[in-house]
Design an enzyme around this catalytic site. Structure first.
Site, mmCIF file in Angstrom:
data_model
loop_
_atom_site.group_PDB
_atom_site.id
_atom_site.type_symbol
_atom_site.label_atom_id
_atom_site.label_comp_id
_atom_site.label_asym_id
_atom_site.label_seq_id
_atom_site.Cartn_x
_atom_site.Cartn_y
_atom_site.Cartn_z
ATOM 1 N N PRO A 2 0.732 -1.249 0.000
ATOM 2 C CA PRO A 2 0.000 0.000 0.000
ATOM 3 C C PRO A 2 0.763 1.301 0.000
ATOM 4 O O PRO A 2 0.757 1.956 0.996
ATOM 5 C CB PRO A 2 -0.706 -0.049 1.351
ATOM 6 N N GLU A 3 1.321 1.782 -0.985
ATOM 7 C CA GLU A 3 1.544 3.225 -1.041
ATOM 8 C C GLU A 3 0.723 3.687 -2.226
ATOM 9 O O GLU A 3 0.046 2.880 -2.859
ATOM 10 C CB GLU A 3 3.041 3.566 -1.173
ATOM 11 N N HIS A 92 -7.325 -15.818 5.661
ATOM 12 C CA HIS A 92 -7.166 -14.356 5.559
ATOM 13 C C HIS A 92 -7.978 -13.741 4.426
ATOM 14 O O HIS A 92 -7.812 -12.568 4.129
ATOM 15 C CB HIS A 92 -5.692 -13.943 5.430
ATOM 16 N N ARG A 111 -2.513 -9.328 8.093
ATOM 17 C CA ARG A 111 -2.287 -8.569 9.331
ATOM 18 C C ARG A 111 -3.517 -7.800 9.788
ATOM 19 O O ARG A 111 -3.541 -7.272 10.885
ATOM 20 C CB ARG A 111 -1.084 -7.626 9.144
#
Length: 275
Positions: A2-3, A92, A111
DNA sequence: CCTTGAACCTGCGGGC
DNA sequence: TGCCCGCAGGTTCAAG
């Protein structure tokens, strides 16, 4: 993953698959990620049609034809993957959209630092997730003078300040190091000491590195794949990130690329080129 | 106000 | 082989 460049790449990948499609079934497979899934999410988006996709900062915004916007943030480890109709959920896989053509849009986030929210389109700008955000780095609203003004008087290190989403959005740990290298600025320099000419150079560097990364489909760390299965390849263009101990590509000097810790995050820089 | 650190989670790779 | 540690692309909140 994620950027800004990675999120932008995801948005572009989602467009051809989602736009014009009706969400036929929604599977919310746990009660929360970083925040609880919004109340009534399933009933409010089932049978709605996706009209268009936008991005603000690192948030994906899927606009629906019922006045709501489905908002997704990928956190540190979130990824969106397309699967065929017969796909069975794996570990997940927390949130699944079943589309009218049978395709499944799966949010997988080990996460669980990601966010899923639902916002009325009229409340988008004022919503708590967005109201405090600074300018988009690739917009005209982010310029040398604007950044210089925002940095004035700040004692915090410039690296940490450009990662502050109230100053400018979308710059994360990789691209902060890369942009500072490109601009020749030491990441530990107090932000308030970054004057107009350096602020101008930093703005140019941020825009340039983000644009180049978007063109490359983002960076692929830890074997991650884009939703369509393709790999981003900007990681091969890193100048300093994750290059501790290696020779600087610019000065090729005796002093190698350094790694330091700032705000609990790794920063990489060339002690010769960055002042 | 500011800055710093920890917290939220799981997984992976390195060192012993 | 297995265990422990540190580290990972983000954001937020408490403490000093």
């Amino acid at each position: 993953m994620p950027e800004l460049p990675e999120v932008e790449t995801v948005c572009r990948g989602l467009e051809p698959v989602l736009i014009g499609q009706v969400i036929t079934k929604v599977d919310v497979r746990r009660k929360d990620l970083r925040k609880p899934f919004p109340k009534g999410l399933k009933t409010r988006i089932e049978s709605a049609k996706v009209t268009h996709i936008t991005r603000r900062a690192k948030y994906i915004q899927a606009h629906l034809d019922n006045g709501f916007v489905l908002v997704i943030h990928l956190g540190m480890s979130g990824r969106i993957v397309f699967h065929p109709a017969d796909y069975k959920p794996q570990t997940h896989d927390h949130f699944i959209l079943h589309m009218q053509d049978g395709q499944q849009i799966v949010l997988n986030d080990p996460r669980r630092f990601g966010i899923v929210d639902l916002v009325a389109v009229d409340d988008l700008e004022s919503h708590a997730l967005f109201s405090h955000l600074g300018p988009e780095p690739l917009s005209n609203g982010f310029s040398g003078p604007v950044l210089a003004q925002a940095l004035a008087g700040k004692k915090a290190a410039i690296k940490q300040v450009i990662m502050d989403q109230t100053i400018v959005v979308g710059v994360g740990n990789i691209y902060a190091s890369e942009a500072l290298f490109m601009a020749g600025i030491n990441p530990e320099k107090p932000a308030g000491k970054v004057k107009a000419d350096q602020a101008e150079a930093l703005v140019s560097a941020i825009k340039k590195v983000l644009q180049k990364a978007i063109k490359a489909g983002g960076s692929t760390l830890r074997d991650h794949r884009q939703a369509n299965g393709e790999l981003g390849y900007f990681q091969h263009s890193f100048s300093v990130y994750d290059r501790e101990g290696q020779v600087c590509i610019t000065c090729a000097g005796k002093r190698p690329i350094m790694r330091i810790t700032q705000g609990g995050r790794s920063t990489f820089y060339c002690p010769t080129c960055q002042k």
